[in-house]
Design a protein around this motif. Structure first.
Motif, short mmCIF file in Angstrom:
data_model
loop_
_atom_site.label_atom_id
_atom_site.label_comp_id
_atom_site.label_asym_id
_atom_site.label_seq_id
_atom_site.Cartn_x
_atom_site.Cartn_y
_atom_site.Cartn_z
N LEU A 1 30.68 44.22 55.57
CA LEU A 1 29.34 44.69 55.86
C LEU A 1 28.65 45.31 54.65
O LEU A 1 27.44 45.21 54.49
N ASP A 2 29.42 45.95 53.77
CA ASP A 2 28.80 46.64 52.65
C ASP A 2 28.77 45.80 51.38
O ASP A 2 28.35 46.27 50.33
N ILE A 3 29.20 44.57 51.47
CA ILE A 3 29.22 43.70 50.29
C ILE A 3 27.88 43.02 50.13
O ILE A 3 27.40 42.35 51.04
N LYS A 4 27.28 43.19 48.96
CA LYS A 4 25.98 42.59 48.67
C LYS A 4 26.07 41.45 47.67
O LYS A 4 25.14 40.63 47.57
N ALA A 5 27.15 41.38 46.94
CA ALA A 5 27.28 40.32 45.94
C ALA A 5 28.75 40.02 45.71
O ALA A 5 29.61 40.89 45.84
N ILE A 6 28.99 38.78 45.38
CA ILE A 6 30.34 38.33 45.01
C ILE A 6 30.23 37.74 43.61
O ILE A 6 29.31 36.96 43.33
N GLY A 7 31.16 38.11 42.77
CA GLY A 7 31.10 37.62 41.40
C GLY A 7 32.42 37.05 40.95
O GLY A 7 33.49 37.40 41.46
N TRP A 8 32.31 36.14 40.03
CA TRP A 8 33.48 35.60 39.33
C TRP A 8 33.41 36.10 37.89
O TRP A 8 32.38 35.96 37.22
N PHE A 9 34.50 36.66 37.44
CA PHE A 9 34.62 37.16 36.08
C PHE A 9 35.85 36.53 35.45
O PHE A 9 36.74 36.06 36.15
N ARG A 10 35.89 36.54 34.15
CA ARG A 10 37.07 36.00 33.49
C ARG A 10 37.39 36.81 32.24
O ARG A 10 36.53 37.46 31.65
N GLN A 11 38.66 36.75 31.89
CA GLN A 11 39.11 37.39 30.66
C GLN A 11 40.01 36.42 29.93
O GLN A 11 41.13 36.10 30.39
N GLY A 12 39.51 35.92 28.81
CA GLY A 12 40.29 35.01 28.00
C GLY A 12 41.22 35.77 27.07
O GLY A 12 41.12 36.98 26.92
N PRO A 13 42.14 35.06 26.42
CA PRO A 13 43.09 35.70 25.50
C PRO A 13 42.38 36.47 24.40
O PRO A 13 41.57 35.90 23.66
N GLY A 14 42.65 37.75 24.32
CA GLY A 14 42.05 38.57 23.29
C GLY A 14 40.57 38.85 23.47
O GLY A 14 39.91 39.32 22.54
N LYS A 15 40.05 38.55 24.65
CA LYS A 15 38.62 38.74 24.89
C LYS A 15 38.38 39.79 25.97
O LYS A 15 39.28 40.14 26.73
N GLU A 16 37.16 40.26 26.01
CA GLU A 16 36.78 41.21 27.05
C GLU A 16 36.42 40.45 28.33
O GLU A 16 36.18 39.25 28.32
N VAL A 17 36.38 41.20 29.39
CA VAL A 17 35.97 40.61 30.66
C VAL A 17 34.50 40.21 30.58
O VAL A 17 33.66 40.97 30.11
#
Length: 120
Positions: free
Chosen positions: A27-43
Motif C-alpha cells: 500500500l505504501d509503495i509508490k515506485a519500483i526501481g532497478w539498480f545495479r552495481q558493476g565491479p568497482g562501480k557505485e550503485v
C-alpha cells in the motif's frame, strides 16, 4: 520483502528478463526501481516505474535496450534487457520506494540482488 531473480550468464548481444516479486503490504509503495552495481562501480539507477500510472525512468546507458514493466496482479516488476554488453555486467537489485525517485538513497525496501554476467 522483494525477491529478485532472472540473472545469469549471457553472451554479448543477448537478452535476459529480471523479475522482482514483492511480498507483504504494498500500500505504501509508490515506485519500483532497478539498480545495479558493476565491479568497482557505485550503485546506479537503471530504471524506475511508478506503482500507479505509467511514469518510467531509464538511465541513458540502457534507454532503448531495457524495458521496465509491472504486473499488479502478481505484485511483480520486470526488467527486460536486450542487446546486452559487458558494461551491463553487474548485480541487479530491485527496490521499492514510498515516493517517486530515481535515487537509490530514497528507496526504502531492497531485494537481495541477482547477478548478470555478459560475456564477450
Amino acid at each position: 520483502q522483494l525477491q529478485a531473480s532472472g540473472g545469469g550468464l549471457v553472451q554479448t548481444g543477448g537478452s535476459l528478463r529480471l523479475s522482482c516479486v514483492i511480498s507483504g503490504s504494498t500500500l505504501d509503495i509508490k515506485a519500483i526501481g532497478w539498480f545495479r552495481q558493476g565491479p568497482g562501480k557505485e550503485v546506479e539507477a537503471v530504471s524506475c516505474i511508478r506503482s500507479r500510472g505509467n511514469n518510467t525512468y531509464y538511465s541513458d546507458s540502457v534507454k532503448g535496450r531495457f524495458t521496465i514493466s509491472r504486473d499488479d496482479a502478481k505484485n511483480t516488476a520486470y526488467l527486460q534487457m536486450h542487446s546486452l554488453s559487458a558494461e551491463d555486467t553487474a548485480i541487479y537489485y530491485c527496490a521499492a520506494s514510498k515516493g517517486w525517485s530515481t535515487y537509490a538513497e530514497h528507496y526504502d525496501y531492497w531485494g537481495q540482488g541477482t547477478l548478470v554476467t555478459v560475456s564477450s
